[in-house]
Write an enzyme that holds these catalytic residues in place. Structure first.
Site, mmCIF file in Angstrom:
data_model
loop_
_atom_site.group_PDB
_atom_site.id
_atom_site.type_symbol
_atom_site.label_atom_id
_atom_site.label_comp_id
_atom_site.label_asym_id
_atom_site.label_seq_id
_atom_site.Cartn_x
_atom_site.Cartn_y
_atom_site.Cartn_z
ATOM 1 C CG ASP A 3 -35.193 16.520 -31.893
ATOM 2 O OD1 ASP A 3 -34.446 16.378 -32.877
ATOM 3 O OD2 ASP A 3 -36.422 16.318 -31.936
ATOM 4 C CG ASP A 54 -40.974 16.120 -38.500
ATOM 5 O OD1 ASP A 54 -40.256 15.164 -38.168
ATOM 6 O OD2 ASP A 54 -42.199 16.033 -38.738
ATOM 7 C CD GLU A 55 -43.431 13.010 -42.642
ATOM 8 O OE1 GLU A 55 -43.539 12.888 -43.869
ATOM 9 O OE2 GLU A 55 -43.525 12.058 -41.845
ATOM 10 N NE ARG A 91 -8.422 19.865 -32.885
ATOM 11 C CZ ARG A 91 -8.215 18.541 -32.879
ATOM 12 N NH1 ARG A 91 -7.000 18.062 -33.041
ATOM 13 N NH2 ARG A 91 -9.218 17.709 -32.702
ATOM 14 N NE ARG A 109 -33.660 15.318 -36.716
ATOM 15 C CZ ARG A 109 -34.767 15.870 -36.234
ATOM 16 N NH1 ARG A 109 -35.651 16.372 -37.061
ATOM 17 N NH2 ARG A 109 -34.986 15.908 -34.944
#
Length: 735
Positions: free
Chosen positions: A644, A555-556, A431, A539
């Site tokens: 989530d 989401d599907e 860094r 994901r």
């Protein structure tokens, strides 16, 4: 006769010359040589001439400023060499880089012996390592080793002093002369000299030490850490005291100090002189003699008045109401008040000559502290008065950044130490000082992702740049694709119709193989199928196929229009460090259960936006995968919708900001997993219970509640206004 006189004259002349040559300094003291011409020729006495300086002091006393308790340079050098036998150690000479090449930067802590008690502070240090992403229980994988012997307090008068450390560490087969070892220390030496003596040979080990003297500090090898109290929090820590309504930065007092005044011994000189700058108005300097068992023996004429004045002011009140705080040396170079001043946004004025400041290898202390000189104390008031209010505010803001990023908990102190060592292993991927000294701090700017500030979501405003103008859609599919009317196929066509879409990635997490290419819809943007592993948290893996800054996670079962996608992306480009999406959730404190709760009910507040239909920066994939320990990710995968919640908690912990909800055409419902369909009542309650458990376990791991509530929702201009739809940019949002 003439010859005899000549010999006598030559003998007298030779004797006189010899006497003048060897004893001239003494002859100059006689009255016969005290004429005006002799005075003009007389040179200044040498400091080592004991005869001429008989009425003053010995040279060694002059070196110690008249205080016999202060060690001479020779004593300090001898004490330093007794500890730092590897005083010329550098990473290139005393560290085995090959141990870190196979498995990366892993840290092993020695097994704790039951018969060897540990102090509370050292237990916290070991716990911080063992619960971090650096830890490995296998010494064969380790790049760095940490002893289980408590080395924090090396004052042999202390009850926590561990004896015979040399004998114990020699019996460790992994010791190897200290190579690739890290030793922590807070207190070294003892009364009256408080030297750097640790009581054992550290060999080639890296020393992470508080109150580090610049003379004994080995640059690029050792690490200076702050002195912290035993009740310093393990994780989380209290917030800084600077709030948004605290500007302008003017406060009641300009400069304050309240603390002990050492009457004798090392460190007494600086604190005894602090009363000279006290004016009783905007500069408050209070000291007390009441400490130690025999302070009455050394009591001076100022003690009684000082002790009375000392009780008139509250220390916490002074911290809250002062702009600058004096941080003088104590018996050792560092003191607890250094961290106290940082937390209080009271700019530290350091009076500790020779102190290697904590983490100075990466932290620019010139932006957060005033480094003074102990011998120039009287110049301090005028120096701090000259600082412009804008610079004072910048100093205060920087103290809060440093406190929150590196010093508010033992976890952060230990992790900063480890990250500095890790950066040394690969200097070309380390860094920059900019990343260490700008929000959100070096610990949250992973060099494995990038070392360029422009690649992170936090620095666009500072650099005057913007994120990329396109996004990547990442759609997770868990159901087999059959008929063309399936929601996921319609979703792909909708997203592909967005003017900002660059590519679509389908994360195939179904047990059955994906259909051939002919079964997928034709799209104007590239469509790529990625094989998943079945885990929901997969994901958030940093896929190399994601080339844009923005990620639209779907989401599907998501149901969106192209207008909704376009508007949400435009909003996200203005707030690239936040999650911007459609499905809000919130958290609350349950006073009866005394725990945090999670709710999907529509309220006036939100603190979570589900990533099942949201935009965020691709850097958060790397942060989720690399920063979060594997155990925490496994926890998130075992509880319903916990991944989530974890993503929202992680982003909130980094940004200290809430997510943003944007308007949508219709109310979206959170999809119910297939395994609980048909048992909506019991399964729904179980799912909600797991979400409660997830939130509370995350709070326990972070040490505080990172989520930030918000009452903000962003709609397009003219949304729902009584004007023609032809004048609206996103008219389909109202249909």
């Amino acid at each position: 006769m003439q010859t005899r006189k000549k010999y006598l004259f030559l003998t007298f002349l030779a004797s006189w010359l010899l006497l003048f040559f060897f004893g001239g300094d003494q002859l100059r003291q006689f009255a016969v040589f005290s004429g005006r011409k002799a005075e003009t020729r007389r040179t200044w006495p040498r400091w080592t001439d004991r005869f001429l300086l008989r009425s003053f002091a010995d040279p060694e006393e002059l070196q110690s400023d008249g205080d016999p308790s202060v060690p001479s340079p020779r004593e300090r050098r001898a004490a330093r060499l007794s500890v730092y036998k590897g005083s010329r150690c550098r990473m290139e000479t005393c560290f085995d880089f090959s141990r870190c090449e196979k498995t990366g930067f892993k840290v092993f802590t020695y097994p704790r012996a039951r018969e060897q008690p540990l102090s509370e502070s050292y237990s916290k240090i070991l716990t911080s390592i063992e619960r971090s992403r650096y830890y490995t229980p296998d010494p064969a994988e380790a790049c760095l080793f940490v002893l289980s012997i408590d080395t924090l307090d090396r004052d042999h008068l202390s009850g926590q002093y561990v004896r015979n450390v040399d004998e114990k560490i020699r019996g460790f087969p992994l010791w190897n002369g200290g190579r690739n070892h890290l030793i922590f220390n807070l207190y070294s030496g003892t009364w009256p000299n408080y030297t750097e003596d640790l009581g054992f040979d550290i060999g080639q080990a890296i020393l992470a030490k508080a109150s580090f003297d610049t003379e004994s500090f080995r640059p690029g090898f050792d690490i200076s850490i702050p002195l912290f109290p035993k009740d310093h929090p393990q994780r989380g820590g209290e917030k800084g005291w600077l709030h948004q309504d605290a500007v302008p930065p003017s406060k009641k007092y300009l400069l304050v100090f309240k603390g002990k005044r050492y009457l004798t011994g090392i460190g007494s000189g600086t604190r005894n002189a602090l009363h000279h700058i006290h004016n009783g108005q905007d500069i408050i300097s209070l000291t007390t003699c009441k400490h130690g068992k025999d302070w009455h023996k050394h009591k001076d004429r100022r003690c009684d008045k000082d002790n009375v004045d000392y009780e008139k002011f509250d220390y916490q009140e002074l911290l809250h109401n002062s702009t600058f705080c004096i941080v003088p040396r104590g018996r050792r170079l560092g003191s607890f008040r250094f961290l106290e001043a940082l937390q209080a946004a009271c700019i530290p004025v350091l009076l500790s000559d020779g102190w290697e400041l904590p983490f100075a290898e990466v932290i620019d202390w010139g932006k957060a502290a005033v480094v003074g000189n102990e011998k120039l104390l009287l110049q301090i008031p005028s120096a701090v008065r000259c600082l412009h209010p804008e610079r004072v505010l910048a100093f205060q803001q920087q103290t809060q950044l440093l406190w929150d990023a590196y010093f508010s908990s033992v976890d952060k102190i230990v992790h900063t130490t480890l990250e500095i060592i890790k950066d040394r292993l690969l200097p070309h991927r380390s860094r920059s000082r900019f990343l260490w000294n700008a929000l959100p701090g070096g610990l949250l700017a992973l060099p494995d992702f990038s070392t360029h500030p422009g690649d992170f979501p936090f620095y666009y405003l500072q650099r005057g740049s913007s994120p990329s103008e396109k996004f990547t859609a990442l759609i997770r599919v868990v159901s087999p694709v059959g008929s063309p009317s399936q929601p996921v196929l319609r979703l792909i066509q909708t997203v592909a119709g967005s003017q900002y879409c660059a590519q679509i990635l389908v994360l195939w997490s179904c047990e059955k193989p994906p259909p051939p290419g002919g079964k997928w819809p034709q799209t104007p943007v590239p469509l790529t199928i990625i094989q998943g592993w079945g885990k929901l948290s997969h994901r958030f893996f940093p896929f190399a196929a994601i080339r844009t800054d923005a990620v639209l996670s779907l989401d599907e079962h998501s149901s969106l229009s192209s207008s909704e996608v376009d508007f949400a992306f435009v909003v996200w480009r203005s707030f690239p460090e936040r999650i911007v999406g459609f499905l809000p959730r919130s958290h609350f404190w349950d006073p009866e259960q005394r725990r945090w709760g999670y709710t999907a009910q529509w309220t006036n507040e939100l603190s979570i936006v589900l990533p099942t239909a949201a935009f965020y920066h691709r850097y958060y994939h790397s942060l989720f995968t690399e920063y979060v320990p594997a155990g925490l990710r496994e926890l998130a995968g075992s509880l319903a919708a916990c991944e989530d919640i974890l993503m929202n908690v992680l982003v909130a912990a980094v940004t200290k900001l809430p997510p943003i909800k944007v308007t949508q055409r219709r109310q979206h419902k959170e999809p119910v997993p297939q395994q609980v369909k048909g048992t909506a009542g019991s399964a729904g309650g179980q799912r909600l219970s797991q979400q409660h458990d997830c939130l509370n376990q995350l709070v326990d791991w972070f040490g505080y509640m990172p989520l930030v509530p918000s009452q903000l929702r962003l709609d397009p201009v003219l949304f729902k206004d009584q004007v023609s739809v032809l004048r609206k940019k996103y008219p389909r949002l109202e249909k």
